[in-house]
Motif scaffolding. Structure first.
Motif, mmCIF file in Angstrom:
data_model
loop_
_atom_site.group_PDB
_atom_site.id
_atom_site.type_symbol
_atom_site.label_atom_id
_atom_site.label_comp_id
_atom_site.label_asym_id
_atom_site.label_seq_id
_atom_site.Cartn_x
_atom_site.Cartn_y
_atom_site.Cartn_z
ATOM 1 N N ASN A 34 70.259 -22.274 0.023
ATOM 2 C CA ASN A 34 71.379 -23.013 -0.463
ATOM 3 C C ASN A 34 72.648 -22.399 -0.596
ATOM 4 O O ASN A 34 73.502 -22.276 -1.616
ATOM 5 C CB ASN A 34 70.873 -23.556 -1.933
ATOM 6 C CG ASN A 34 71.600 -24.570 -2.516
ATOM 7 O OD1 ASN A 34 72.550 -25.509 -1.764
ATOM 8 N ND2 ASN A 34 71.978 -24.594 -3.885
ATOM 9 N N TYR A 35 73.006 -21.576 0.362
ATOM 10 C CA TYR A 35 74.391 -21.090 0.684
ATOM 11 C C TYR A 35 75.012 -22.086 1.852
ATOM 12 O O TYR A 35 74.468 -22.391 2.503
ATOM 13 C CB TYR A 35 74.312 -19.814 1.296
ATOM 14 C CG TYR A 35 73.872 -18.714 0.056
ATOM 15 C CD1 TYR A 35 72.688 -18.904 -0.401
ATOM 16 C CD2 TYR A 35 74.817 -17.544 -0.255
ATOM 17 C CE1 TYR A 35 72.511 -17.713 -1.492
ATOM 18 C CE2 TYR A 35 74.528 -16.712 -1.284
ATOM 19 C CZ TYR A 35 73.104 -16.740 -1.813
ATOM 20 O OH TYR A 35 72.733 -16.018 -2.671
ATOM 21 N N LYS A 36 76.383 -22.147 1.420
ATOM 22 C CA LYS A 36 77.306 -23.072 2.038
ATOM 23 C C LYS A 36 78.248 -22.256 2.821
ATOM 24 O O LYS A 36 78.729 -21.256 2.393
ATOM 25 C CB LYS A 36 77.934 -24.095 1.146
ATOM 26 C CG LYS A 36 77.167 -24.834 0.259
ATOM 27 C CD LYS A 36 77.013 -26.172 0.819
ATOM 28 C CE LYS A 36 76.310 -27.275 -0.125
ATOM 29 N NZ LYS A 36 75.062 -26.780 -0.800
ATOM 30 N N GLU A 37 78.435 -22.887 4.140
ATOM 31 C CA GLU A 37 79.545 -22.016 4.982
ATOM 32 C C GLU A 37 80.839 -22.147 4.525
ATOM 33 O O GLU A 37 81.249 -23.149 4.050
ATOM 34 C CB GLU A 37 79.321 -22.410 6.421
ATOM 35 C CG GLU A 37 80.237 -21.716 7.510
ATOM 36 C CD GLU A 37 80.001 -21.838 8.735
ATOM 37 O OE1 GLU A 37 79.237 -22.847 8.845
ATOM 38 O OE2 GLU A 37 80.638 -21.251 9.635
ATOM 39 N N LEU A 94 87.514 -22.021 -6.649
ATOM 40 C CA LEU A 94 86.314 -22.528 -6.260
ATOM 41 C C LEU A 94 85.369 -22.056 -7.707
ATOM 42 O O LEU A 94 84.187 -23.036 -7.944
ATOM 43 C CB LEU A 94 85.638 -21.773 -5.065
ATOM 44 C CG LEU A 94 86.276 -22.060 -3.967
ATOM 45 C CD1 LEU A 94 85.474 -21.382 -2.818
ATOM 46 C CD2 LEU A 94 86.291 -23.469 -3.694
ATOM 47 N N TYR A 95 85.871 -21.338 -8.445
ATOM 48 C CA TYR A 95 85.043 -21.030 -9.708
ATOM 49 C C TYR A 95 85.224 -22.064 -10.702
ATOM 50 O O TYR A 95 84.500 -22.116 -11.457
ATOM 51 C CB TYR A 95 85.501 -19.729 -10.224
ATOM 52 C CG TYR A 95 87.135 -19.621 -10.483
ATOM 53 C CD1 TYR A 95 88.001 -20.058 -11.687
ATOM 54 C CD2 TYR A 95 88.075 -19.088 -9.377
ATOM 55 C CE1 TYR A 95 89.274 -20.192 -11.704
ATOM 56 C CE2 TYR A 95 89.422 -19.017 -9.603
ATOM 57 C CZ TYR A 95 89.974 -19.749 -10.817
ATOM 58 O OH TYR A 95 91.372 -19.631 -10.860
ATOM 59 N N ALA A 96 86.048 -23.097 -10.613
ATOM 60 C CA ALA A 96 86.387 -24.059 -11.572
ATOM 61 C C ALA A 96 85.426 -25.351 -11.043
ATOM 62 O O ALA A 96 85.523 -26.371 -11.736
ATOM 63 C CB ALA A 96 87.891 -24.499 -11.446
ATOM 64 N N SER A 97 84.767 -25.173 -9.979
ATOM 65 C CA SER A 97 84.161 -26.286 -9.621
ATOM 66 C C SER A 97 82.905 -26.713 -10.300
ATOM 67 O O SER A 97 82.479 -25.646 -11.119
ATOM 68 C CB SER A 97 83.614 -26.372 -7.830
ATOM 69 O OG SER A 97 82.715 -25.310 -7.935
ATOM 70 N N ILE A 101 78.057 -21.362 -10.359
ATOM 71 C CA ILE A 101 77.786 -20.288 -9.179
ATOM 72 C C ILE A 101 77.972 -20.702 -7.797
ATOM 73 O O ILE A 101 77.628 -21.983 -7.518
ATOM 74 C CB ILE A 101 76.531 -19.646 -9.472
ATOM 75 C CG1 ILE A 101 75.822 -19.279 -8.213
ATOM 76 C CG2 ILE A 101 75.810 -20.074 -10.627
ATOM 77 C CD1 ILE A 101 74.998 -17.797 -8.568
ATOM 78 N N GLN A 102 78.862 -20.168 -7.278
ATOM 79 C CA GLN A 102 78.989 -20.434 -5.598
ATOM 80 C C GLN A 102 78.324 -19.396 -4.829
ATOM 81 O O GLN A 102 78.478 -18.187 -4.997
ATOM 82 C CB GLN A 102 80.635 -20.211 -5.408
ATOM 83 C CG GLN A 102 81.468 -20.994 -6.061
ATOM 84 C CD GLN A 102 81.561 -22.421 -5.170
ATOM 85 O OE1 GLN A 102 81.355 -22.536 -3.826
ATOM 86 N NE2 GLN A 102 81.770 -23.600 -5.965
ATOM 87 N N LYS A 103 77.711 -20.223 -3.813
ATOM 88 C CA LYS A 103 76.890 -19.205 -2.802
ATOM 89 C C LYS A 103 77.525 -19.522 -1.673
ATOM 90 O O LYS A 103 77.358 -20.657 -0.722
ATOM 91 C CB LYS A 103 75.580 -19.535 -3.084
ATOM 92 C CG LYS A 103 75.101 -19.504 -4.706
ATOM 93 C CD LYS A 103 73.591 -19.043 -4.620
ATOM 94 C CE LYS A 103 72.530 -20.131 -4.112
ATOM 95 N NZ LYS A 103 71.289 -19.706 -4.273
ATOM 96 N N ALA A 131 78.012 -14.173 -3.048
ATOM 97 C CA ALA A 131 77.512 -15.151 -4.196
ATOM 98 C C ALA A 131 78.353 -14.651 -5.503
ATOM 99 O O ALA A 131 78.460 -13.488 -5.927
ATOM 100 C CB ALA A 131 76.129 -15.143 -4.585
ATOM 101 N N PHE A 132 79.085 -15.677 -6.075
ATOM 102 C CA PHE A 132 79.855 -15.583 -7.186
ATOM 103 C C PHE A 132 79.206 -16.194 -8.485
ATOM 104 O O PHE A 132 79.031 -17.220 -8.497
ATOM 105 C CB PHE A 132 81.396 -16.147 -6.931
ATOM 106 C CG PHE A 132 82.006 -15.431 -5.825
ATOM 107 C CD1 PHE A 132 82.793 -14.272 -5.924
ATOM 108 C CD2 PHE A 132 82.068 -16.024 -4.553
ATOM 109 C CE1 PHE A 132 83.376 -13.730 -4.861
ATOM 110 C CE2 PHE A 132 82.835 -15.606 -3.523
ATOM 111 C CZ PHE A 132 83.270 -14.292 -3.626
ATOM 112 N N GLY A 133 79.746 -15.385 -9.622
ATOM 113 C CA GLY A 133 79.260 -16.200 -10.799
ATOM 114 C C GLY A 133 78.031 -15.768 -11.731
ATOM 115 O O GLY A 133 78.085 -16.213 -12.618
ATOM 116 N N SER A 134 77.547 -14.809 -11.092
ATOM 117 C CA SER A 134 76.226 -14.355 -12.216
ATOM 118 C C SER A 134 76.092 -12.910 -11.982
ATOM 119 O O SER A 134 76.080 -12.398 -10.908
ATOM 120 C CB SER A 134 75.052 -15.249 -11.639
ATOM 121 O OG SER A 134 73.788 -14.461 -12.035
#
Ligand code: ATP
Ligand code: MG
Length: 440
Positions: A34-37, A94-97, A101-103, A131-134
């Motif tokens: 579940n990581y997005k390009e 992207l942190y506000a989406s 967590i953004q992968k 991966a951001f946010g954790s």
């Protein structure tokens, strides 16, 4: 006649398929995780790399391609992917989406002015993830397992994962002091680069390519012995999750990533492939809890890794692996009309669980079915006929190991997943995969 620039190479049409296959395998595994390009520009403001990678690192101090554009702006061809992705993450908020967590993953060319040799180019390809946010150690373990499962999908087996922790900011500061005190009387015996690093970037002395094996560095204090409680439990949890996932690793107390923004987990993956020689590190990564903030974003932790694709390709070539990602986990052979309904139910369960699975719809003979299974690059072939139905069992053969067993038919999905989870690192003594005799 013009020639290609030093340290670059052409990919000719005859070779394009293997590159596409490599990319496709990477994208398939990325989907599973579940990581997005994300695609970011190939050049950025030079300042971004000075701040984001670090002015005193080799990458920035010796290896960047810099140019002034016609507006006298200072541009740099990206030497790595993280800084640009973090810039984009902050700039596009992207942190506000919705997803907290953004992968993300990226794949594309990087540029470093290096001395070209096998596995080392001036334009090279990297696949990396961020991966951001954790700050959860579960995410550290996920990211490491992601790197390992990329190699598993490519059937590159003889690999070693090296892992270490450099701790949080506080632990790093305590450690740095201990290291500087220890090195002070010895520093003149180390190489000139290390003498410079003593003031600019002392942690990086630990993995100096020249002095690495010297007694001074072997006996130097190690970051792992200076972790505060919180950092220690982060590391303990991370390796516990790796154990739970049956991922093999070695704790390498000398492993560091020199960049200031790295915290906690650092890791590297080496492939034991002769042709790679000294360039056998195919992946490097780690946690960087202070990077987003130091580039002007919110205080958000991150973790990532990057693979060198040429080195992956060398590994694949030396294994003469065709890299065909169009594989199946399961090819189910249903024998006899009365077994078809049951067979469809078994197949459906496996597919819902995420296995790539198929059957033969043409009622062909056994020989043709086996041929088809091989053609589809199938890992497990299961046979369900009248005998099996009568006893509520199913027969499964692992095409990779040759092992064949009969199990409860309701357990087929679980069995396959259990087998897929087994570490694929080759046994140290016999180089066999999951060797029974050595019990390793
Ligand atoms: P090395 O110690 O080999 O110089 P590095 O620490 O500079 O590696 P990273 O910045 O961590 O490498 O990049 C991650 C991966 O990218 C490396 O493990 C390697 O596979 C690949 N890589 C780095 N530099 C090059 C290059 N010049 N040519 C080809 N691949 C490279
Ligand atoms: Mg390098």
């Amino acid at each position: 006649m013009y020639q290609k620039m030093k340290g670059t190479y052409d990919i000719l049409p005859k070779d394009i398929d293997k590159w596409l296959r490599l990319e496709k395998t990477i994208r398939t595994v990325s989907k599973i995780y579940n990581y997005k390009e994300i695609r970011t520009p190939i050049f950025e403001n030079s300042e971004l790399f000075h701040r984001g990678v670090g002015s005193e690192t080799d990458i920035v101090s010796k290896e960047t391609y810099d140019f002034l554009d016609r507006g006298k702006r200072s541009n740099t061809l990206r030497p790595e992917g993280t800084a640009g992705v973090v810039r984009s993450y902050i700039e596009n908020k992207l942190y506000a989406s919705n997803a907290s967590i953004q992968k993300l993953y990226y794949m594309g060319p990087m540029f470093r002015y290096e001395r070209p040799q096998k596995g080392r180019y001036r334009q090279f390809l990297q696949f990396g993830v961020e991966a951001f946010g954790s700050n959860s150690p579960q995410l550290d373990a996920e990211v490491i397992s992601y790197a390992v499962n990329i190699l598993k999908a490519l059937k590159i087996k003889d690999v070693e994962v090296h892992i270490n922790s450099i701790g949080d900011v506080e632990s790093k500061a305590t450690y740095k002091e201990a290291l500087l005190n220890y090195l002070a009387p010895n520093i003149n015996n180390l190489c000139t680069d290390c003498q410079k690093r003593y003031t600019t970037n002392p942690l990086r002395i630990l993995d100096c390519k020249i002095d690495k094996d010297s007694e001074i560095l072997q006996n130097a204090p190690k970051p792992l012995d200076y972790l505060n409680n919180e950092s220690q439990s982060h590391f303990t949890e991370t390796v516990a999750y790796l154990d739970a996932m049956k991922i093999n690793y070695k704790i390498n107390k000398n492993l560091v990533r020199g960049l200031d923004y790295y915290t906690h987990t650092v890791f590297e993956v080496n492939a034991n492939i002769d042709t790679l020689g000294a360039q056998n590190t195919i992946c490097g990564g780690g946690r960087y809890n202070n990077l987003v903030k130091s580039l002007g974003g919110p205080d958000i932790p991150g973790i990532g890794f990057a693979f060198g694709l040429e080195r992956l390709m060398f590994a694949l070539e030396s294994l003469s692996f065709k890299g065909d990602p169009d594989y199946l986990h399961l090819y189910l052979m249903i024998l006899g009309d009365e077994q078809k309904a049951d067979g469809m139910a078994i197949l459906n369960r496996c597919r819902l669980g995420g296995l790539f699975a198929d059957i033969d719809f043409l009622d062909k003979g056994m020989k043709a079915k086996w041929k088809q299974a091989a053609k589809l690059n199938t890992r497990f072939v299961a046979i369900y006929g009248a005998n099996e139905k009568e006893n509520d069992v199913i027969n499964v053969k692992d095409q990779e190991t040759g092992k064949e067993i009969t199990i409860d038919k309701h357990q087929l999905y679980n069995h396959i997943v259990e087998e897929l989870m087994k570490p694929s690192a080759a046994c140290e003594s016999c180089k066999e995969d999951n060797c029974d005799e050595c019990g390793e």
